[in-house]
Design a protein around this motif. Sequence first.
Motif, short mmCIF file in Angstrom:
data_model
loop_
_atom_site.label_atom_id
_atom_site.label_comp_id
_atom_site.label_asym_id
_atom_site.label_seq_id
_atom_site.Cartn_x
_atom_site.Cartn_y
_atom_site.Cartn_z
N ALA A 73 43.42 54.60 32.06
CA ALA A 73 44.63 54.45 32.85
C ALA A 73 45.75 53.94 31.97
O ALA A 73 45.51 53.34 30.92
N THR A 74 46.98 54.17 32.39
CA THR A 74 48.12 53.64 31.67
C THR A 74 48.15 52.12 31.82
O THR A 74 47.48 51.56 32.70
N TRP A 75 48.94 51.45 31.00
CA TRP A 75 49.00 49.99 31.09
C TRP A 75 49.54 49.55 32.44
O TRP A 75 49.06 48.55 33.00
N THR A 76 50.50 50.29 33.00
CA THR A 76 51.03 49.92 34.31
C THR A 76 49.96 50.09 35.40
O THR A 76 49.81 49.22 36.26
N ALA A 77 49.23 51.18 35.35
CA ALA A 77 48.18 51.42 36.35
C ALA A 77 47.09 50.36 36.24
O ALA A 77 46.53 49.92 37.26
N ARG A 78 46.79 49.93 35.04
CA ARG A 78 45.75 48.90 34.86
C ARG A 78 46.19 47.58 35.47
O ARG A 78 45.40 46.92 36.18
N ILE A 79 47.42 47.19 35.22
CA ILE A 79 47.90 45.92 35.78
C ILE A 79 47.94 45.98 37.31
O ILE A 79 47.51 45.04 38.00
N LEU A 80 48.42 47.09 37.86
CA LEU A 80 48.46 47.23 39.31
C LEU A 80 47.06 47.21 39.91
O LEU A 80 46.82 46.58 40.95
N ALA A 81 46.11 47.87 39.25
CA ALA A 81 44.74 47.92 39.75
C ALA A 81 44.06 46.56 39.66
O ALA A 81 43.37 46.12 40.59
N GLN A 118 41.76 41.05 30.36
CA GLN A 118 42.06 42.45 30.66
C GLN A 118 43.57 42.66 30.85
O GLN A 118 44.14 43.67 30.41
N LEU A 119 44.22 41.70 31.50
CA LEU A 119 45.66 41.79 31.70
C LEU A 119 46.40 41.64 30.38
O LEU A 119 47.41 42.31 30.14
N VAL A 120 45.91 40.76 29.52
CA VAL A 120 46.51 40.60 28.19
C VAL A 120 46.41 41.90 27.41
O VAL A 120 47.36 42.34 26.75
N ASP A 121 45.25 42.53 27.50
CA ASP A 121 45.05 43.80 26.80
C ASP A 121 46.01 44.87 27.33
O ASP A 121 46.59 45.65 26.56
N ALA A 122 46.19 44.90 28.65
CA ALA A 122 47.12 45.87 29.24
C ALA A 122 48.55 45.60 28.79
O ALA A 122 49.30 46.53 28.45
N ALA A 123 48.95 44.32 28.77
CA ALA A 123 50.30 43.97 28.32
C ALA A 123 50.47 44.31 26.84
O ALA A 123 51.55 44.73 26.41
N GLY A 124 49.40 44.14 26.07
CA GLY A 124 49.45 44.53 24.67
C GLY A 124 49.68 46.02 24.54
O GLY A 124 50.39 46.48 23.64
N GLY A 125 49.08 46.79 25.44
CA GLY A 125 49.28 48.23 25.44
C GLY A 125 50.71 48.61 25.77
O GLY A 125 51.17 49.70 25.44
N ALA A 126 51.43 47.69 26.43
CA ALA A 126 52.84 47.92 26.74
C ALA A 126 53.72 47.61 25.54
O ALA A 126 54.92 47.87 25.58
N GLY A 127 53.14 47.04 24.49
CA GLY A 127 53.92 46.74 23.29
C GLY A 127 54.29 45.29 23.13
O GLY A 127 55.03 44.94 22.22
N PHE A 128 53.78 44.40 23.98
CA PHE A 128 54.10 42.99 23.86
C PHE A 128 53.29 42.34 22.74
O PHE A 128 52.13 42.67 22.53
N GLU A 129 53.92 41.39 22.08
CA GLU A 129 53.21 40.61 21.07
C GLU A 129 52.16 39.74 21.76
O GLU A 129 52.28 39.45 22.96
N PRO A 130 51.12 39.31 21.03
CA PRO A 130 50.02 38.57 21.67
C PRO A 130 50.45 37.38 22.53
O PRO A 130 49.97 37.23 23.66
N GLY A 131 51.35 36.55 22.02
CA GLY A 131 51.77 35.39 22.80
C GLY A 131 52.48 35.77 24.08
O GLY A 131 52.25 35.19 25.14
N THR A 132 53.35 36.77 24.01
CA THR A 132 54.07 37.23 25.18
C THR A 132 53.15 37.97 26.14
O THR A 132 53.31 37.90 27.36
N ALA A 133 52.17 38.69 25.60
CA ALA A 133 51.19 39.38 26.44
C ALA A 133 50.40 38.37 27.27
O ALA A 133 50.13 38.60 28.45
N GLU A 134 50.05 37.24 26.66
CA GLU A 134 49.34 36.18 27.39
C GLU A 134 50.21 35.63 28.51
O GLU A 134 49.74 35.40 29.63
N LEU A 135 51.48 35.40 28.21
CA LEU A 135 52.40 34.88 29.22
C LEU A 135 52.56 35.88 30.36
O LEU A 135 52.56 35.50 31.54
N ALA A 136 52.69 37.15 30.02
CA ALA A 136 52.83 38.19 31.05
C ALA A 136 51.58 38.24 31.93
O ALA A 136 51.66 38.35 33.15
#
Length: 210
Positions: A73-81, A118-136
């Motif tokens: 799934a795309t990163w958006t679909a993963r976060i929504l799911a 899993q959410l961090v990984d999805a945010a990383g797939g969106a192009g966020f740096e690790p620290g920002t992916a964790e925050l997201a």
Amino acid sequence: MEPHHRYGRSEVVDRAAHLLDEYGIADLTMRRLARELGLTPGALYWHFADKQELLGAVADRILEPAARPVADATWTARILAIGAALRDALLSSTDGAELVSATFASGRSAVLGRIVAQLVDAAGGAGFEPGTAELAARTVVYYVLGFTADEQSRLQWDAAGALTGTQSVWDSDPNGRFAFGLRLLVDGMSAQRQSGTQDGVDTGVAIPSA
């Protein structure tokens, strides 16, 4: 047989989860659980160092269905799911959101940690740096916990007849309202992804599309 050996850890968690579902978090005490099992309160400490560890185990039991990986799934679909699955899991038990919120703050739920990863990984797939992916990722979890805690409170007040005559837009279509808020978060992440803005600082460079 020693009293604490009459039940395995899993059986104790099962009974605790049943008490939570039947009576709510306020009545899920070590003393009441021990009485339900026919044990002394001290016997429970053979399985759990403290009440927080017990609550973490119950939270893990509730959250397990939401921790299944979302593949292909795309990163958006993963976060929504993941967000939708987390809400469903919380709603499956009385005071589920309140319990999981407490264990999230104390870091006692291993399964919730997997969901965040899993959410961090999805945010990383969106192009966020690790620290920002964790925050997201944590922002998504905070939204789901807060929304569902409010939702469960309203359900309890409604069951008690306390909302009669006070219903508003907030008491209708909870699925639609939840989906709207979660989508708003994802759209915000996508906007930052396109603008190159992370950690509140405009990098001036757009993050490439995945």
